[in-house]
Design a protein around this motif. Structure first.
Motif, short mmCIF file in Angstrom:
data_model
loop_
_atom_site.label_atom_id
_atom_site.label_comp_id
_atom_site.label_asym_id
_atom_site.label_seq_id
_atom_site.Cartn_x
_atom_site.Cartn_y
_atom_site.Cartn_z
N PRO A 1 12.82 -12.07 12.63
CA PRO A 1 11.38 -12.17 12.89
C PRO A 1 10.79 -10.88 13.44
CG PRO A 1 12.53 -14.11 13.73
CD PRO A 1 13.59 -13.11 13.34
N GLN A 2 11.63 -9.99 14.00
CA GLN A 2 11.14 -8.73 14.56
C GLN A 2 11.02 -7.61 13.50
OE1 GLN A 2 13.53 -10.62 16.50
NE2 GLN A 2 11.60 -11.36 17.39
N THR A 3 11.49 -7.86 12.29
CA THR A 3 11.43 -6.84 11.25
C THR A 3 9.98 -6.59 10.84
OG1 THR A 3 13.60 -7.56 10.46
CG2 THR A 3 12.29 -6.21 8.96
N GLU B 1 7.71 8.67 4.81
CA GLU B 1 8.28 7.42 5.31
C GLU B 1 9.02 7.60 6.62
OE1 GLU B 1 10.27 4.82 2.68
OE2 GLU B 1 8.96 5.25 0.97
N LEU B 2 8.95 6.54 7.42
CA LEU B 2 9.76 6.39 8.63
C LEU B 2 10.52 5.09 8.49
CD1 LEU B 2 10.60 6.65 11.67
CD2 LEU B 2 8.45 5.47 12.20
N LYS B 3 11.81 5.14 8.72
CA LYS B 3 12.62 3.92 8.75
C LYS B 3 13.41 3.90 10.05
CE LYS B 3 13.31 2.49 3.94
NZ LYS B 3 12.56 3.43 3.12
N ILE B 4 13.39 2.73 10.71
CA ILE B 4 14.20 2.50 11.90
C ILE B 4 15.32 1.55 11.49
CG2 ILE B 4 14.26 1.58 14.25
CD1 ILE B 4 11.29 2.33 14.45
N GLY C 1 15.27 -2.08 9.98
CA GLY C 1 14.53 -3.00 10.84
C GLY C 1 13.04 -2.78 10.81
N CYS C 2 12.63 -1.57 10.44
CA CYS C 2 11.20 -1.25 10.38
C CYS C 2 10.99 -0.13 9.38
CB CYS C 2 10.69 -0.84 11.77
SG CYS C 2 8.92 -0.45 11.82
N MET C 3 9.93 -0.26 8.58
CA MET C 3 9.57 0.79 7.65
C MET C 3 8.09 1.06 7.77
SD MET C 3 9.47 0.94 3.48
CE MET C 3 7.74 0.49 3.43
N VAL C 4 7.73 2.33 7.85
CA VAL C 4 6.33 2.77 7.80
C VAL C 4 6.20 3.74 6.65
CG1 VAL C 4 4.45 3.89 9.03
CG2 VAL C 4 6.11 2.51 10.30
N MET C 5 5.28 3.46 5.73
CA MET C 5 5.10 4.32 4.56
C MET C 5 3.64 4.75 4.47
SD MET C 5 3.90 4.65 1.28
CE MET C 5 3.61 3.01 0.65
N LEU C 6 3.42 6.05 4.33
CA LEU C 6 2.08 6.60 4.17
C LEU C 6 2.00 7.27 2.81
CD1 LEU C 6 1.76 8.32 7.68
CD2 LEU C 6 1.02 6.03 7.03
N GLU C 7 1.06 6.83 2.00
CA GLU C 7 0.87 7.46 0.69
C GLU C 7 -0.01 8.68 0.85
OE1 GLU C 7 -0.46 5.90 -3.66
OE2 GLU C 7 -1.98 5.76 -2.08
N SER C 8 0.44 9.80 0.33
CA SER C 8 -0.37 11.01 0.35
C SER C 8 -1.30 11.01 -0.84
CB SER C 8 0.53 12.25 0.32
OG SER C 8 -0.25 13.42 0.37
N THR C 9 -2.56 11.44 -0.63
CA THR C 9 -3.54 11.43 -1.72
C THR C 9 -3.53 12.72 -2.51
OG1 THR C 9 -5.30 12.28 -0.28
CG2 THR C 9 -5.06 9.88 -0.43
N VAL C 10 -3.12 13.82 -1.92
CA VAL C 10 -3.31 15.11 -2.58
C VAL C 10 -2.40 15.31 -3.78
CG1 VAL C 10 -4.07 16.15 -0.42
CG2 VAL C 10 -1.68 16.33 -1.07
N GLU C 11 -1.27 14.60 -3.80
CA GLU C 11 -0.34 14.80 -4.91
C GLU C 11 -0.88 14.25 -6.23
OE1 GLU C 11 0.53 13.91 -1.85
OE2 GLU C 11 1.50 15.81 -1.41
#
Length: 321
Positions: free
Chosen positions: A38-40, A113-116, A127-137
């Motif tokens: 549940p903490q994921t 991306e960040l993954k824990i 346990g955790c993923m943060v993904m940011l899409e870049s627009t400039v590419e």
């Protein structure tokens, strides 16, 4: 291999295997790499779709299964995906990893991306993923990211293809420079201005978008060469051979200076390197008509030469609607 290096290799293997499972639409294989708790957490930012946060493995699994159902096509070309700027920190049974992931969707698309990860029964689970899409590419022109010293940090495919033979720009020991040395100070100054803005206290979303046009001389056909230094996604970028930017700048000049449609057509031809005789032939009007139009353009823009006019036209940004 010592224990720390073995852990780093195992973590990278998890990231690669989880990515391959996603591309192959293999949910069970993908799920095996996640901490099903549940903490994921799974958090995404897409330029076109906004922010999405899924809390708990059940929500994450439902989201991923839905995507796979809607888009079931497998992507066999896993080898085109690459990871850059990989940084791994391990502390006991936890680790965090940051990296740039390139090519998972198409072309040179980039996601930061960040993954824990947690160590569970001797293996590593996400346990955790943060993904940011870049627009400039996604740009349709050659584009480079540079640091404050003009070191090239990233280029898109078009820039890689065109920079080698470009008549205005060159790469020297990993740094971007003007091919003609007399234009290099202007490029350096524009990059410094960009970083001064970038390091300011005002969020870029609250201030007008900044861009600086840099004159690079002319090509062998006499067409003026320009590049632009601008800010996007928190990065300083350089674009060149950018027809879209030229069109946008001239459209902005039309509004700012009140240019008529006929004056806009002449201005575009001048920016493209045509003299009045050549423009008169293309527009099927007399050269005297164009001389009159040019003087009126000079009056509206406050310049007195065609070179100054080009600089003025390419340095404006269309007003915000």
């Amino acid at each position: 291999m010592d224990e720390s290096e073995a852990d780093k290799a195992a973590i990278l293997a998890v990231i690669r295997s989880e990515t391959e499972a996603w591309l192959q639409r293999d949910f069970e294989a993908l799920a095996s790499h996640w901490l099903q708790s549940p903490q994921t957490r799974r958090m995404e930012y897409f330029a076109s779709l906004g922010i999405r946060i899924d809390e708990g493995w059940d929500a994450i699994a439902a989201r991923l299964e839905t995507i796979m159902e809607h888009f079931p096509e497998k992507h066999a070309d896993f080898e085109r995906v690459r990871w850059e700027k990989v940084n791994i920190v391990i502390a006991g049974n936890m680790a965090w990893v940051t990296y740039d992931q390139i090519g998972i969707d198409a072309g040179d698309d980039l996601k930061r991306e960040l993954k824990i990860l947690h160590r569970v029964d001797g293996g590593w689970k996400i346990g955790c993923m943060v993904m940011l899409e870049s627009t400039v590419e996604q740009a349709n022109s050659p584009l480079m990211e540079v640091d404050a010293d003009k070191r090239i940090l990233w280029t898109n495919r078009l820039a890689q293809e065109r920079i080698r033979d470009h008549q205005g720009l060159a790469v020297d020991a990993g740094r971007l420079r003007a091919r003609r040395r007399e234009h290099d100070p202007a490029l350096r100054d524009a990059v410094h201005l960009a970083f001064r803005e970038l390091q300011g206290q005002t969020r870029l979303s609250l201030s007008p978008k900044q861009a600086w046009a840099v004159a690079l001389g002319e090509d062998t056909a006499g067409v003026p060469l320009y590049c632009w230094v601008w800010l996007e996604d928190g990065k300083a970028l350089v674009s060149f051979d950018d027809a879209e930017t030229v069109a946008r700048r001239i459209d902005g000049a039309k509004e700012i200076y009140g240019l008529s449609p006929a004056q806009v057509r002449l201005a575009r031809l001048i920016v493209d390197g045509h003299d009045l005789a050549g423009a008169a032939e293309l527009l099927a009007v007399s050269i005297n008509t164009l001389r009159t139009q040019l003087q009126r353009i000079f009056g509206k823009t406050g310049v007195r030469s065609q070179a100054a006019l080009v600089r003025s036209l390419l340095s404006v940004e269309a007003p915000n609607k």
